[in-house]
Design an enzyme around this catalytic site. Structure first.
Site, PDB file in Angstrom:
ATOM      1  N   LYS A  93       6.071  -7.537   3.117  1.00 51.86           N
ATOM      2  CA  LYS A  93       6.750  -8.011   2.341  1.00 51.86           C
ATOM      3  C   LYS A  93       5.687  -7.802   1.394  1.00 51.86           C
ATOM      4  O   LYS A  93       4.537  -7.851   1.508  1.00 51.86           O
ATOM      5  CB  LYS A  93       7.210  -9.238   2.449  1.00 51.86           C
ATOM      6  CG  LYS A  93       5.974 -10.180   3.372  1.00 51.86           C
ATOM      7  CD  LYS A  93       6.418 -11.655   3.381  1.00 51.86           C
ATOM      8  CE  LYS A  93       7.358 -12.007   4.448  1.00 51.86           C
ATOM      9  NZ  LYS A  93       8.331 -12.403   4.163  1.00 51.86           N
ATOM     10  N   ARG A  94       6.058  -7.938  -0.462  1.00 53.16           N
ATOM     11  CA  ARG A  94       4.827  -8.401  -0.830  1.00 53.16           C
ATOM     12  C   ARG A  94       4.046  -9.177  -0.270  1.00 53.16           C
ATOM     13  O   ARG A  94       4.129 -10.116  -0.123  1.00 53.16           O
ATOM     14  CB  ARG A  94       5.049  -8.429  -2.520  1.00 53.16           C
ATOM     15  CG  ARG A  94       5.843  -7.812  -3.253  1.00 53.16           C
ATOM     16  CD  ARG A  94       5.053  -6.277  -3.381  1.00 53.16           C
ATOM     17  NE  ARG A  94       4.049  -6.504  -4.418  1.00 53.16           N
ATOM     18  CZ  ARG A  94       4.056  -5.774  -5.314  1.00 53.16           C
ATOM     19  NH1 ARG A  94       4.914  -5.843  -6.222  1.00 53.16           N
ATOM     20  NH2 ARG A  94       3.013  -6.150  -6.320  1.00 53.16           N
ATOM     21  N   HIS A 118      14.990 -16.884 -10.359  1.00 51.54           N
ATOM     22  CA  HIS A 118      14.590 -16.589  -9.071  1.00 51.54           C
ATOM     23  C   HIS A 118      13.396 -16.923  -8.174  1.00 51.54           C
ATOM     24  O   HIS A 118      12.633 -16.693  -7.065  1.00 51.54           O
ATOM     25  CB  HIS A 118      14.329 -14.902  -9.030  1.00 51.54           C
ATOM     26  CG  HIS A 118      14.859 -13.756  -8.798  1.00 51.54           C
ATOM     27  ND1 HIS A 118      15.886 -13.354  -7.837  1.00 51.54           N
ATOM     28  CD2 HIS A 118      15.907 -13.226  -9.610  1.00 51.54           C
ATOM     29  CE1 HIS A 118      16.895 -12.449  -7.873  1.00 51.54           C
ATOM     30  NE2 HIS A 118      16.966 -12.844  -9.109  1.00 51.54           N
ATOM     31  N   THR A 132      14.622 -11.958   1.210  1.00 46.98           N
ATOM     32  CA  THR A 132      16.156 -11.162   1.989  1.00 46.98           C
ATOM     33  C   THR A 132      15.958 -10.314   2.426  1.00 46.98           C
ATOM     34  O   THR A 132      16.118  -9.409   4.337  1.00 46.98           O
ATOM     35  CB  THR A 132      16.225  -9.995   0.848  1.00 46.98           C
ATOM     36  OG1 THR A 132      15.035  -9.546   0.316  1.00 46.98           O
ATOM     37  CG2 THR A 132      17.435 -11.259  -0.556  1.00 46.98           C
ATOM     38  N   LYS A 171      16.841  -8.831   6.666  1.00 49.14           N
ATOM     39  CA  LYS A 171      17.109  -7.251   7.338  1.00 49.14           C
ATOM     40  C   LYS A 171      17.177  -7.727   8.833  1.00 49.14           C
ATOM     41  O   LYS A 171      17.458  -7.038   8.981  1.00 49.14           O
ATOM     42  CB  LYS A 171      16.588  -6.023   6.413  1.00 49.14           C
ATOM     43  CG  LYS A 171      16.840  -6.660   5.295  1.00 49.14           C
ATOM     44  CD  LYS A 171      15.640  -5.056   4.516  1.00 49.14           C
ATOM     45  CE  LYS A 171      16.091  -5.780   2.569  1.00 49.14           C
ATOM     46  NZ  LYS A 171      14.633  -5.627   2.167  1.00 49.14           N
ATOM     47  N   LYS A 223       2.990 -16.276   0.369  1.00 54.22           N
ATOM     48  CA  LYS A 223       3.806 -15.683   1.564  1.00 54.22           C
ATOM     49  C   LYS A 223       3.393 -15.482   2.765  1.00 54.22           C
ATOM     50  O   LYS A 223       3.862 -15.779   3.892  1.00 54.22           O
ATOM     51  CB  LYS A 223       4.076 -14.522   1.739  1.00 54.22           C
ATOM     52  CG  LYS A 223       5.197 -14.250   0.179  1.00 54.22           C
ATOM     53  CD  LYS A 223       5.903 -12.660   0.072  1.00 54.22           C
ATOM     54  CE  LYS A 223       6.482 -12.427  -1.217  1.00 54.22           C
ATOM     55  NZ  LYS A 223       8.120 -12.695  -0.619  1.00 54.22           N
TER      56      LYS A 223
HETATM   57  C1  LIG Z   1      13.813  -6.420   0.823  1.00 56.43           C
HETATM   58  C2  LIG Z   1      12.410  -5.858   1.040  1.00 56.43           C
HETATM   59  C3  LIG Z   1      11.566  -6.870   0.051  1.00 56.43           C
HETATM   60  C4  LIG Z   1      11.746  -8.341   0.004  1.00 56.43           C
HETATM   61  O1  LIG Z   1      11.087  -9.052   0.770  1.00 56.43           O
HETATM   62  P1  LIG Z   1      10.747 -10.304   1.551  1.00 56.43           P
HETATM   63  O2  LIG Z   1      10.413 -10.381   2.637  1.00 56.43           O
HETATM   64  O3  LIG Z   1      12.480 -10.642   1.350  1.00 56.43           O
HETATM   65  O4  LIG Z   1       9.601 -10.505   0.545  1.00 56.43           O
HETATM   66  C5  LIG Z   1      10.519  -5.780  -0.838  1.00 56.43           C
HETATM   67  N1  LIG Z   1      10.560  -5.121  -0.647  1.00 56.43           N
HETATM   68  C6  LIG Z   1      11.116  -4.090   0.115  1.00 56.43           C
HETATM   69  C7  LIG Z   1      10.829  -2.572   0.486  1.00 56.43           C
HETATM   70  C8  LIG Z   1      11.759  -4.140   0.890  1.00 56.43           C
HETATM   71  O5  LIG Z   1      12.833  -4.071   1.432  1.00 56.43           O
END
Ligand SMILES: *Cc1c(COP(=O)(O)O)cnc(C)c1O
Length: 828
Positions: free
Chosen positions: A563-564, A372, A671, A675, A569
């Site tokens: 995101k985190r 990952h 991911t 979305k 990032k």
């Molecule tokens: C989809 C999702 C992530 C992943 O987000 P990235 O932008 O791909 O880092 C992290 N936390 C939550 C709650 C999510 O739904």
């Protein structure tokens, strides 16, 4: 005593079991009255949640049992998905949607004057994960059930999930997430499948009656793993798969000496330390945590789950393991469950008397590993010293695997001692360590990355030696997300519009979204598309107001990065752009400026100082901007607290611009980007992770690209001079002056120095300043496009229309076909 009239529960047919249940309104009433003992007129919506969840779960049970039977009877390969994280979020709406109980639930609740939405809000998120990796596991389980694949998830039932984040004086404050406090209405405890887990102790060499030597692991401290099963309902297809989560408990075997010497309470307390193992999720995303308790969690999950699978095997096939490898597959979600490789060897050899070569053949036939991340700080290594204390038998096996592997390498490349040193499972040094990723590669038949670029970088970089040894093991499986949660459930307005215009099949055949392509040219359709987005923006604005007190202008562009919080990032890059916009407003340079509401959200690992400082900076910049009357109607910035699955369900439908701005080569896939795309947001992003595939699918003209690519990053690092870039660009210079001049920390001098010196450091790994000009230009392009709303809406539609590739149904179909060799088990 059984007599002819007594009936085993297994004698209940699917039909009978459904007949045992009353209508949903009656079941709801029954659970309120009997199960929960609620007899008052006035009662909290939480009771309706509990009663409805229990009633809905009951309706899953017959299908659940029937699915299990089908798996038992089939001679197809079964898959076991091992993950330390499952970021499930809420289950009620998902179950209601999949069982087609939406109407019935609303009707049943109607007589109590509550709505399904109000009741669903009462459910705490199951936050058993950090971010992308854990949410991926949850989307995968959903798709496996949708495709009726025989896949079971295995994880840990953490008492405390991902911490709750609040903001005080601009800083992140963590609070424990006791999600199980009011009970979990979905799980069923299965104490009859409890397993015993060994730790510590030492090994002894013994001889069996035939004179064959074998090892015994003795003097161990034992604990129990008790399974709790969560149902994973398929979508309107009568399949209910299982997620089995283990809870750690003490054995009831006491140290008799201590027990009898009057130390009864002490003896009991000591035993109770066992339950620490499943107490809390480690809140580190994309970074390693070398704590002993973490290794215990990993081994605990792996040992309990493998024993579970082996016990079921023996029940069905006895001690003949010749078909075990053909009929079982273990997918390892990152290296966290890497101990599965030596543990399966141990169980086969020590508990089931299988010889080494046979055990190795079986193990390497059924293990598959997903990588990952390429970030070096995330690569797990455990010290040999810790391993030998905690898991001495496993260490012996790892050493033996390594010896055999290295002698194989030596045979092929005689004299290349450097190669042997590089690929050894043991990293030498004064503190030798086990390289868990290498253990996974050697022990697996499949190694996959999670986006095209990521897999290519694995093959050419991190794992290139292994790629040369075993090119056939390496493959790519680009991540995906489930459109049932991330479109159908979270965006009812768009769902209805899609159903009306392109039919209803997209919910399990996402490629149907392509039918939207011609509609992008239809002005009437674009208008309806925009109306749906506007309604979702209204909902998001309400949510932002409720959670931050800041008002979003619903005519503004909603620009979102959730995101985190992590340096790679680059939330900092986003903040620098927002400061630049503020600078323009201050200078009155607002011609052609598009009004923007910028939302940033995400949790920082509690021990990650720089990430927490970035949170503080976002909040401070937000305070200054939002309080300045000059920004009215032009610019808002908020930090959205406690970002989690249920908040993403409101955020992503209301987003117009999706920020995916990581340093190229660092984000394995992402991911969140998928979305947003499904919900019609347009991406502004770098050529990183799955962004590349998003741009390929959507078309380059429907994507705002900026920044260096992965190769460019490597080149730029050789001669990076951020100070020269700043000095040569007046916009950037002013942004740095505002930051360094203390405009955002008047009362707190110097607190952001760490961030500003980082930006100016020629060794800054994240190359933030290198990409800033290109980012600002891409943002200008996005603004210009936004002013042409017909063009924007067209691009938005084309993004959603081309998001079919990013359904986790597609990803899982590829895992099933290309790795697992798993087939759907349809009901007969
Ligand atoms: C989809 C999702 C992530 C992943 O987000 P990235 O932008 O791909 O880092 C992290 N936390 C939550 C709650 C999510 O739904």
């Amino acid at each position: 005593m059984l007599d002819q009239t007594s009936m085993a529960p297994a004698d209940i047919s699917l039909e009978d079991s459904n007949n045992l249940l009353a209508s949903l309104p009656d079941e709801l009433r029954r659970h309120l009255y009997y199960t929960l003992g609620i007899h008052d007129k006035e009662s909290d919506p939480t009771y309706y949640y509990r009663a409805l969840a229990t009633a809905v779960r009951d309706r899953l049970v017959p299908y659940w049992r029937e699915t299990r039977e089908r798996f038992r009877e089939s001679d197809q390969r079964r898959v076991h998905y091992f993950s330390l994280e499952f970021l499930l979020g809420r289950s009620l709406n998902n179950a209601v949607q999949n069982l087609d109980l939406d109407e019935a639930s609303r009707e049943a609740l109607h007589r109590y004057g509550v709505t399904l939405e109000e009741v669903a809000e009462e459910e705490p998120d199951a936050g058993l994960g950090n971010g992308g990796l854990g949410r991926l596991a949850a989307c995968f389980l959903d798709s496996c059930a949708n495709l009726q694949l025989p896949v079971a998830g295995y994880g840990i039932r953490y008492e405390f999930g991902m911490f709750h984040q609040s903001i005080e004086a601009g800083r992140q404050v963590e609070a424990p997430d006791h999600w199980l406090r009011d009970g979990n209405f979905w799980e069923i405890e299965r104490p009859e499948h409890t397993r015993t887990i060994k730790m510590y102790g030492h090994t002894e060499r013994c001889m069996d009656e035939n004179g064959t030597p074998y090892s015994r692991w003795v003097g161990t401290h034992d604990l129990l793993a008790v399974p709790y099963d969560m149902p994973i309902p398929g979508y309107k297809n009568d399949t209910v798969n299982t997620l089995r989560l283990w809870k750690a408990e003490a054995t009831d075997v006491f140290d008799l000496e201590e027990f009898n010497s009057g130390n009864y309470p002490d003896a009991v307390v000591q035993k109770n330390n066992a339950d620490q193992i499943s107490m809390v999720l480690y809140p580190n995303d994309a970074s390693e945590n070398g704590k002993e308790l973490r290794l215990k969690q990993q081994y605990f999950l792996v040992s309990a789950s493998l024993q579970d699978v082996l016990a079921k095997w023996v029940e069905q096939y006895g001690d003949d393991f010749s078909d075990f490898g053909r009929l079982n597959c273990f997918q390892l979600n990152d290296t966290h469950p890497a101990c599965a490789v030596p543990e399966l060897m141990r169980l086969l050899m020590d508990e089931h008397k299988v010889d080494w070569d046979t055990a190795w053949q079986i193990t390497t036939r059924c293990m598959a590993y997903t990588n990952h991340t390429l970030l070096p700080e995330a690569l797990e290594r455990w010290s040999v010293a810790l391993f030998s204390r905690l898991l001495p038998r496993l260490l012996e096996i790892i050493f033996e695997i390594n010896e055999r592997f290295l002698s194989q390498v030596a045979k092929k490349h005689p004299g290349d001692t450097e190669l042997r040193r590089r690929v050894s499972l043991v990293e030498e040094g004064d503190q030798p360590h086990i390289r868990m990723a290498y253990l996974c590669i050697v022990g697996s038949f499949s190694v996959n990355g999670v986006a095209h670029l990521h897999t290519e970088l694995l093959k050419s970089g991190l794992f290139s030696d292994f790629y040369h040894i075993w090119p056939e093991k390496f493959n790519n499986k680009t991540n995906g997300v489930t459109q049932r949660r991330w479109l159908s459930h979270c965006n009812p307005g768009l769902r209805d519009l899609l159903n009306e215009t392109i039919g209803t099949e997209w919910d399990s055949e996402m490629e149907q979204m392509k039918k939207l392509i011609p509609l992008a040219e239809d002005p009437a359709f674009r208008k309806r598309w925009a109306e749906v987005k506007q309604e979702n923006k209204r909902r998001l604005a309400d949510y932002v107001l409720e959670n931050t007190g800041v008002e979003f202008n619903e005519a503004a562009m909603f620009d979102v990065q959730v995101k985190r919080i992590h340096e790679y990032k680059r939330q900092l890059l986003n903040v620098l752009h927002v400061i630049h916009l503020y600078d323009r407003i201050c200078r009155g340079e607002t011609k052609d400026m598009v009004s923007r509401c910028v939302l940033i959200g995400g949790k920082a690992a509690p021990g990650y100082h720089v990430a927490k400082l970035i949170v503080k900076l976002i909040n401070n910049v937000a305070s200054v901007i939002n309080a300045d009357p000059k920004t009215k109607d032009l610019l808002r910035l908020v930090f959205f607290p406690n970002y989690r699955v249920s908040s993403m369900e409101i955020i992503c439908p209301g987003t117009e611009l999706s920020e995916q701005i990581s340093t190229a080569g660092k984000e394995a896939s992402g991911t969140g980007n998928m979305k947003f795309m499904m919900n019609g947001a347009i991406t502004i992003g770098t050529l990183d992770g799955a962004n590349i595939e998003i741009r390929d699918q959507a078309g380059a003209e429907n994507f705002f690209l900026f920044g260096l690519d992965a190769k460019g990053v490597e080149v730029a690092k050789q001669k990076y001079d951020p100070n020269a870039i700043i000095a040569a660009d007046t916009d950037i210079q002013r942004v740095m002056e505002m930051l360094e001049g203390g405009m955002f920390n008047e009362q707190e001098p110097g607190i952001f120095d760490l961030l500003t010196t980082g930006l100016r450091n020629p060794h800054d790994q994240w190359l933030t300043i290198a990409d800033l000009r290109s980012y600002i230009n891409a943002q200008v392009e996005a603004s210009k496009t936004y002013l042409d709303s017909e063009k924007w809406n067209r691009m938005s539609i084309l993004n959603a229309a081309n998001s079919g590739w990013f359904s986790s149904d597609r990803t899982i179909q590829q895992y099933a076909d290309e790795i697992w060799g798993a087939k759907p088990l349809q009901d007969s």
